[in-house]
Each structure stands twice: as C-alpha cells, then as structure tokens.
Design a protein around this motif. Structure first.
Motif, PDB file in Angstrom:
ATOM      1  N   LEU A 251      -7.932  11.869 -10.549  1.00 54.91           N
ATOM      2  CA  LEU A 251      -7.742  10.459 -10.204  1.00 54.91           C
ATOM      3  C   LEU A 251      -8.287  10.186  -8.802  1.00 54.91           C
ATOM      4  O   LEU A 251      -8.984   9.191  -8.566  1.00 54.91           O
ATOM      5  N   ILE A 252      -7.966  11.064  -7.864  1.00 56.02           N
ATOM      6  CA  ILE A 252      -8.442  10.904  -6.485  1.00 56.02           C
ATOM      7  C   ILE A 252      -9.964  10.937  -6.441  1.00 56.02           C
ATOM      8  O   ILE A 252     -10.596  10.127  -5.757  1.00 56.02           O
ATOM      9  N   ALA A 253     -10.560  11.863  -7.185  1.00 54.85           N
ATOM     10  CA  ALA A 253     -12.021  11.938  -7.227  1.00 54.85           C
ATOM     11  C   ALA A 253     -12.614  10.634  -7.754  1.00 54.85           C
ATOM     12  O   ALA A 253     -13.637  10.145  -7.252  1.00 54.85           O
ATOM     13  N   SER A 254     -11.981  10.046  -8.752  1.00 51.86           N
ATOM     14  CA  SER A 254     -12.475   8.796  -9.331  1.00 51.86           C
ATOM     15  C   SER A 254     -12.376   7.648  -8.332  1.00 51.86           C
ATOM     16  O   SER A 254     -13.290   6.821  -8.230  1.00 51.86           O
ATOM     17  N   ILE A 255     -11.272   7.564  -7.582  1.00 44.84           N
ATOM     18  CA  ILE A 255     -11.128   6.518  -6.563  1.00 44.84           C
ATOM     19  C   ILE A 255     -12.222   6.653  -5.516  1.00 44.84           C
ATOM     20  O   ILE A 255     -12.775   5.663  -5.024  1.00 44.84           O
ATOM     21  N   GLU A 256     -12.576   7.891  -5.189  1.00 45.22           N
ATOM     22  CA  GLU A 256     -13.612   8.139  -4.187  1.00 45.22           C
ATOM     23  C   GLU A 256     -15.018   7.833  -4.702  1.00 45.22           C
ATOM     24  O   GLU A 256     -15.993   7.900  -3.952  1.00 45.22           O
ATOM     25  N   GLY A 257     -15.114   7.520  -6.001  1.00 41.54           N
ATOM     26  CA  GLY A 257     -16.406   7.196  -6.581  1.00 41.54           C
ATOM     27  C   GLY A 257     -17.132   8.381  -7.165  1.00 41.54           C
ATOM     28  O   GLY A 257     -18.313   8.287  -7.526  1.00 41.54           O
ATOM     29  N   ARG A 258     -16.430   9.498  -7.294  1.00 44.51           N
ATOM     30  CA  ARG A 258     -17.029  10.694  -7.874  1.00 44.51           C
ATOM     31  C   ARG A 258     -16.600  10.836  -9.333  1.00 44.51           C
ATOM     32  O   ARG A 258     -15.729  10.113  -9.812  1.00 44.51           O
ATOM     33  N   ARG A 259     -17.233  11.770 -10.033  1.00 52.87           N
ATOM     34  CA  ARG A 259     -16.858  12.059 -11.422  1.00 52.87           C
ATOM     35  C   ARG A 259     -15.397  12.508 -11.457  1.00 52.87           C
ATOM     36  O   ARG A 259     -14.966  13.305 -10.628  1.00 52.87           O
ATOM     37  N   GLY A 260     -14.646  11.987 -12.417  1.00 55.69           N
ATOM     38  CA  GLY A 260     -13.225  12.299 -12.507  1.00 55.69           C
ATOM     39  C   GLY A 260     -12.974  13.683 -13.061  1.00 55.69           C
ATOM     40  O   GLY A 260     -12.755  13.846 -14.267  1.00 55.69           O
ATOM     41  N   GLU A 261     -13.004  14.672 -12.188  1.00 56.97           N
ATOM     42  CA  GLU A 261     -12.730  16.047 -12.581  1.00 56.97           C
ATOM     43  C   GLU A 261     -11.670  16.631 -11.663  1.00 56.97           C
ATOM     44  O   GLU A 261     -11.653  16.332 -10.462  1.00 56.97           O
ATOM     45  N   PRO A 262     -10.783  17.464 -12.201  1.00 54.20           N
ATOM     46  CA  PRO A 262      -9.759  18.074 -11.339  1.00 54.20           C
ATOM     47  C   PRO A 262     -10.362  19.155 -10.457  1.00 54.20           C
ATOM     48  O   PRO A 262     -11.450  19.670 -10.729  1.00 54.20           O
ATOM     49  N   ARG A 263      -9.653  19.489  -9.410  1.00 45.81           N
ATOM     50  CA  ARG A 263     -10.055  20.600  -8.550  1.00 45.81           C
ATOM     51  C   ARG A 263      -8.885  21.581  -8.449  1.00 45.81           C
ATOM     52  O   ARG A 263      -7.741  21.226  -8.730  1.00 45.81           O
ATOM     53  N   PRO A 264      -9.157  22.812  -8.048  1.00 47.11           N
ATOM     54  CA  PRO A 264      -8.072  23.798  -7.921  1.00 47.11           C
ATOM     55  C   PRO A 264      -7.045  23.361  -6.870  1.00 47.11           C
ATOM     56  O   PRO A 264      -7.384  22.707  -5.887  1.00 47.11           O
ATOM     57  N   ARG A 265      -5.800  23.712  -7.102  1.00 48.68           N
ATOM     58  CA  ARG A 265      -4.736  23.468  -6.138  1.00 48.68           C
ATOM     59  C   ARG A 265      -3.976  24.768  -5.909  1.00 48.68           C
ATOM     60  O   ARG A 265      -3.773  25.513  -6.869  1.00 48.68           O
ATOM     61  N   PRO A 266      -3.552  25.111  -4.660  1.00 51.28           N
ATOM     62  CA  PRO A 266      -3.675  24.304  -3.428  1.00 51.28           C
ATOM     63  C   PRO A 266      -5.109  24.240  -2.907  1.00 51.28           C
ATOM     64  O   PRO A 266      -5.919  25.029  -3.378  1.00 51.28           O
ATOM     65  N   PRO A 267      -5.371  23.312  -1.925  1.00 48.24           N
ATOM     66  CA  PRO A 267      -4.394  22.425  -1.291  1.00 48.24           C
ATOM     67  C   PRO A 267      -3.987  21.276  -2.215  1.00 48.24           C
ATOM     68  O   PRO A 267      -4.817  20.759  -2.972  1.00 48.24           O
ATOM     69  N   PHE A 268      -2.721  20.905  -2.144  1.00 49.97           N
ATOM     70  CA  PHE A 268      -2.212  19.795  -2.935  1.00 49.97           C
ATOM     71  C   PHE A 268      -2.548  18.474  -2.236  1.00 49.97           C
ATOM     72  O   PHE A 268      -2.780  18.441  -1.021  1.00 49.97           O
ATOM     73  N   PRO A 269      -2.563  17.366  -2.998  1.00 49.29           N
ATOM     74  CA  PRO A 269      -2.884  16.069  -2.392  1.00 49.29           C
ATOM     75  C   PRO A 269      -1.989  15.700  -1.216  1.00 49.29           C
ATOM     76  O   PRO A 269      -2.440  14.980  -0.313  1.00 49.29           O
ATOM     77  N   ALA A 270      -0.743  16.177  -1.206  1.00 51.42           N
ATOM     78  CA  ALA A 270       0.151  15.864  -0.083  1.00 51.42           C
ATOM     79  C   ALA A 270      -0.408  16.394   1.231  1.00 51.42           C
ATOM     80  O   ALA A 270      -0.072  15.885   2.308  1.00 51.42           O
ATOM     81  N   VAL A 271      -1.265  17.395   1.159  1.00 50.47           N
ATOM     82  CA  VAL A 271      -1.893  17.974   2.350  1.00 50.47           C
ATOM     83  C   VAL A 271      -3.342  17.530   2.479  1.00 50.47           C
ATOM     84  O   VAL A 271      -3.804  17.157   3.561  1.00 50.47           O
TER      85      VAL A 271
END
Length: 593
Positions: free
Chosen positions: A286-306
């Motif tokens: 979701l974050i990648a999509s808001i940034e205008g990039r392809r909506g793909e997940p990334r490894p965590r950590p780091p988590f979005p809170a960080v």
C-alpha cells in the motif's frame, strides 16, 4: 440553517437500488410536496441501513422507525399515517429490530453498534449531523486535555486490536511510531477492502466518514504526524466522493489544516485511490502504491512504524480501527474493554454472505459464538438446509465446520480452529457446498491477485490451483493430497507477505475438516455435494419417465435416446452435464447420481 421536524433516510445500497430505492425517494419527495410537508420533512439518501434483503429500507427520525419493503404506491398512505396523523405504520416496520444502540446494553440483543453507530442515522455529507452526534468532541478533548502519551495509554488500556486482519494491538503500533526517530511522520488509513463478499469499510466510509477522519487526526496527534493519507480502492466511487466532501467540510470548520481548534497542532488529509490490486491491502505494498510505485510488498523489518511512507515512520490502521478511536477517547478505555473477551476487546463488524436468510452488515461483541451469529442474527440457513461450514477471514482465512458452531469469535479461538479474523468477511455455506470447489475458488482468487514478486507465492499458488482444478475435473490421482499439504507448508513458510503466507489457509482447513471429500473426488471419482460437473452423472428414473421426449428434444448434444411413451436413457459418454434435461423435465424423472 433550515430545521426539519423529521428526517427520512433511504438506503441506496445496490440491493435496495435494485428494489426501487430511487423511485421511492422520488415518490416521497412528490408526496411531501403534494401534502405541504416538504419544508418539514427532509428526505436523504444513505448507504446500507440493515441487511437490504427486505429492502428498500428507510429510517424515520427522530422516532427511529425502521421501515422495509415500501413501494412508491405505498408512499401516499405512509405519508398520511406517519407524518400527518403521527401513527407508525406497523405493516412496513422491520419484523424484528436486532440492532440496538450500545448505550442500551440490553443483554438479550446480539448486536452492539460502536463503529456503525451513525450509519443510517446521519447525513454522511453533512458535518453538522456528525457534530450533533458528539462528533469531534473526542478530538477537542485530546487537543485540550491530553498529552500524546495519555492518548496512546488510553488506546493501550482499551485493548483495541487492529481490525485489518492481523489483530496487532493498536496502542503498541502508535507507541512504536511515536518513539521512532524523525521529525516527519505519517498517518495512513488502509481502505483497500478487497475480500470477496466484504463491504465493512465501504459502509463506514459512505455512512460515517467523519468518524474515520476524527480517529486519524487523534492518531496523528498521538504519534506526532502532520500529514495523512486515506488509501481507498477506486471501485468505491461513492466512498471516495463522500470522503472528499467530508475532508473539505472539516477543513472549512478548522478541524483539518493549520492550528486545529486553536491548539497549535497542524494536520491535513488527502485521499489516494488504488487501482484494485488485492495485494495493496498489505501495508508495505500500500505504501509503495501511495508513493507512485508498483504495489509490491517488501521484506520486514524494518516495519512501517520505523521506515514507512517515503522512508519516514508511518502508522497504518484500517477504517474500522480508526472509527473506534473517538468513542474510546470520549467514553474511556474501561468502557470499551467491557465488551469482548479478555484478549479480544470491543466489537467487530462482519459482512454476512452466503446461504443465510438474512445477509448484510452486522457489528457484534467479540466472544459471541458462530451459532449466535448464524442463527440469531443471520436467521439461519436458507430453505431449511443444514449448516456445513463458514469461511471466515476472506481468501486468507479458513473454513470452520459445524462442530465449531459454539466457538467464541475471538482472535485466539479462531487461530486454534485454523482460520483468522481477517477484516470481517464471513461466507456461510450449506450442505450442498463442495469444499474442494470452495478451496479451488479461493485459490483461484489469490493466485490471480499474487503480485508475483516472490517465487513461493507466484509459482506455488499456481501449482496448487492446477492440482485442485484437476481434482474437481475428475482427474485427481494418488498422492495429490500429500502434494497439496507439502506445497501449502512451503508457501506458508517462504512467502514474502501475508497474501502468500495466508493463501494456503482455505486448502489447509478444508483438508483438515473435509478430507473425505478430497478422497471421494480422487479415489471414487465422485463429488459428494454433486457440484463438480465432471464427477456427476445424470440419469432418468424409469418409474418416473413418461416418454414425453421433452428432455431429448432440448438436449444440445443429442445424448438422450428413447421412443415416445418409452423410458428414455442418457448416454454418459456424450452427456456434457449441462443440466438442461433436469430443468425441462416436468415429472422430476431426471436425477443426479
């Protein structure tokens, strides 16, 4: 400002629209003009009021009368009786009013509305309606009486867990984001609701958008953010429109923007639309999509809170989570924690779908049993059939069989049963359902929605779908069950994000509880539920057949033979199992074996 003595809210959800909701609105307006009441009674359109199965539905305030099944022809009588003579028209009233306001606390009622408290009660495009229902009072309390740490502590004590699926404690997520280093932080609302049969978030956004906005402003104050985004799927055009209207109204009243309520706190919001990719419900995609990039997940950590949006600390919660916040702040953590169980506090919205008498959106305290939801709230199984299973948690959830009907609905109990809470989708299945076909359906969905970034999900889900399709086509073979189990384990363990990790759940749960159906498909070449076309056989009962030739004349492949007034026979090798013969037979002589 114009004041009315009565407000009529008419449901314009798709099911009510099909039953004539717009025609009902027009008829009401015309009749109010004809009777001189147009300046005293206001007619408004709103999203779902109840289940819509008895629609079109309408609510009349301040009386709180719930009318169903009203047609345009009924309007003159209804207006005369209710608005001129002041008498409730009993024949149009909802047969049983299951939903109660949470303040009533009636122990015999099953539903408790906190998140849905204003839906169907206020005009969602009028901020003054929301303010009249204590709207933005929680925000005022936070900005004038509480420190950010006190806000987070209240949310922690309430026991609220994220309603997006994982159930992570909301207060802890806020705490982590506040403690993360950095001056720039963001608040994000995940409104990318994509589960089949789910519409909880849409209902809140269309019916009470300000509760979400207020919750997000409070979250921003708590974590130190000054900008927020609501990520809403483009397939929700009404929700997007309603949100944008609500955001602008909040800005106009100084509830968004600079120096909110004279507190010195700045925060603003904007809506970002997603293109419908299911994987964008995962927060990093979701974050990648808001940034205008392809909506793909990334490894965590780091988590979005960080490290989240634009690599800044970001708090991501879903619509329902934020909608709970104003009530928790206003009424206290102890009040909210009085609902639910020891580890699963509060209420949960569910979208009831499937083989139920009463489908629709409900909100119930966590800890309620499946039996209560299905039979007391949902009205039981349609056509008097037996309950077989319920799919909980969407495509990443699992099927729970009848032996778990008295299972308390909380995060821990569902995990033990092999499923998840998810965002709240609940599909009820009756005795005529093929569980292998159900697993195939959900695997088809998740395989299609896989972003393809990681091999276990991209390739593994396709292999599982191929095996399930082969089994349903009557081509299952020895070793398929064991192969499915191994693939499910590998995909669960090695997939990058929650989509891949949860994709095998429908298969794992159906293998756990309905293994005999898989074995019947593979070894006996038989579908016990008589659903899989390749594994069923149409036959004509000799004692019932009259030799009328109707079936033979309608068969598209000439698979039926027989002389007039003689028993007919179906050739199984020619038959394509279209079912037309059964449909046209007037003597119930065609059966499925």
């Amino acid at each position: 400002m114009k004041y009315y003595r009565s407000h009529v809210l008419v449901c314009v959800d798709p099911e009510c629209l099909q039953k004539g909701a717009h025609e009902l609105v027009d008829a009401l307006q015309d009749e109010l003009v004809a009777t001189g009441l147009i300046d005293e009674v206001q007619v408004l359109e709103t999203s779902r009021i109840g289940g819509c199965s008895l629609g079109p539905e309408m609510m009349v305030y301040p009386e709180g009368v719930h009318y169903v099944g009203v047609t345009p022809d009924d309007v003159p009588y209804l207006v005369e009786e209710h608005f001129l003579k002041g008498r409730v028209v009993n024949k149009f009233q909802m047969p049983t009013t299951k939903v109660v306001d949470e303040e009533l606390g009636a122990p015999t009622q099953k539903e408790v509305r906190i998140v849905l408290r204003n839906c169907g009660k206020i005009d969602p495009e009028n901020i003054e309606d929301y303010i009249a229902e204590d709207g933005y009072q929680a925000l005022a309390k936070v900005l004038t009486e509480m420190t950010p740490e006190e806000v987070i502590d209240t949310v922690l004590k309430s026991g609220l867990r994220g309603r997006g699926g994982a159930g992570f404690p909301t207060g802890k997520k806020w705490q982590f984001t506040r403690q993360a280093p950095g001056d720039i932080k963001y608040v994000v609302c995940n409104a990318d609701e994509g589960d089949p049969g789910a519409f909880m978030n849409r209902r809140v956004l269309e019916g009470d958008p300000h509760s979400v906005i207020e919750g997000m402003i409070i979250a921003a104050y708590a974590i130190g953010a000054h900008q927020g985004y609501i990520y809403c799927r483009a397939e929700y055009p009404v929700a997007v429109s309603t949100l944008n209207i609500a955001i602008q109204q909040a800005r106009n009243l100084g509830l968004l923007g600079k120096d909110i309520l004279g507190s010195g706190f700045d925060f603003d919001l904007e809506v970002r639309m997603g293109a419908g990719a299911f994987v964008c419900g995962e927060e990093t995609a979701l974050i990648a999509s808001i940034e205008g990039r392809r909506g793909e997940p990334r490894p965590r950590p780091p988590f979005p809170a960080v490290q989240g949006l634009w690599n800044k600390p970001t708090n991501v919660n879903n619509v329902e989570t934020y909608a709970n916040i104003p009530q928790i702040i206003l009424k206290g953590a102890e009040w909210y924690a009085s609902y639910g169980t020891e580890k699963s506090k509060g209420t949960k919205t569910f979208a009831l779908a499937g083989d139920l008498n009463h489908t629709g959106l409900i909100e119930v305290p966590l800890g309620i049993t499946l039996r209560e939801i299905i039979y007391d709230v949902g009205g039981g199984i349609k056509d008097g059939k037996a309950f077989k299973a319920v799919q909980i948690g969407g495509p990443m959830g699992g099927c729970v069989p009848a032996e778990y009907l008295d299972l308390p609905l909380d995060y821990e109990s569902l995990a033990q049963a092999g499923t998840i809470m998810g965002s709240g989708g609940m599909i009820v299945l009756d005795e005529d359902t093929c569980m292998v076909d159900v697993a195939r359906y959900f695997m088809d969905f998740t395989q299609d929605e896989s972003c393809g970034k990681c091999t276990p999900c991209r390739v593994g889900t396709r292999r599982i779908l191929e095996i399930l399709t082969r089994i349903c086509d009557g081509k299952g073979q020895d070793g398929d069950i064991e192969l499915l189990e191994n693939l499910c384990q590998e995909i669960r363990t090695n997939s990058l994000c929650g989509l891949g990790q949860g994709a095998p759940n429908p298969v794992v749960s159906t293998l756990r509880y309905f293994r005999d159906e898989y074995e019947a498909h593979i070894y006996e070449k038989r579908c016990p539920a008589k659903v899989c076309r390749a594994l069923i056989r149409y036959e004509i009962l000799p004692d019932a057949c009259t030799g009328c030739t109707v079936c033979a004349r309608n068969c598209p492949v000439n698979a039926i033979s027989g002389e007039r007034r003689q028993t007919h026979v179906i050739d199984p090798d020619t038959c394509i199992r279209c079912g037309i013969c059964m449909q046209v037979c007037n003597f119930n002589a065609v059966v499925i074996e």
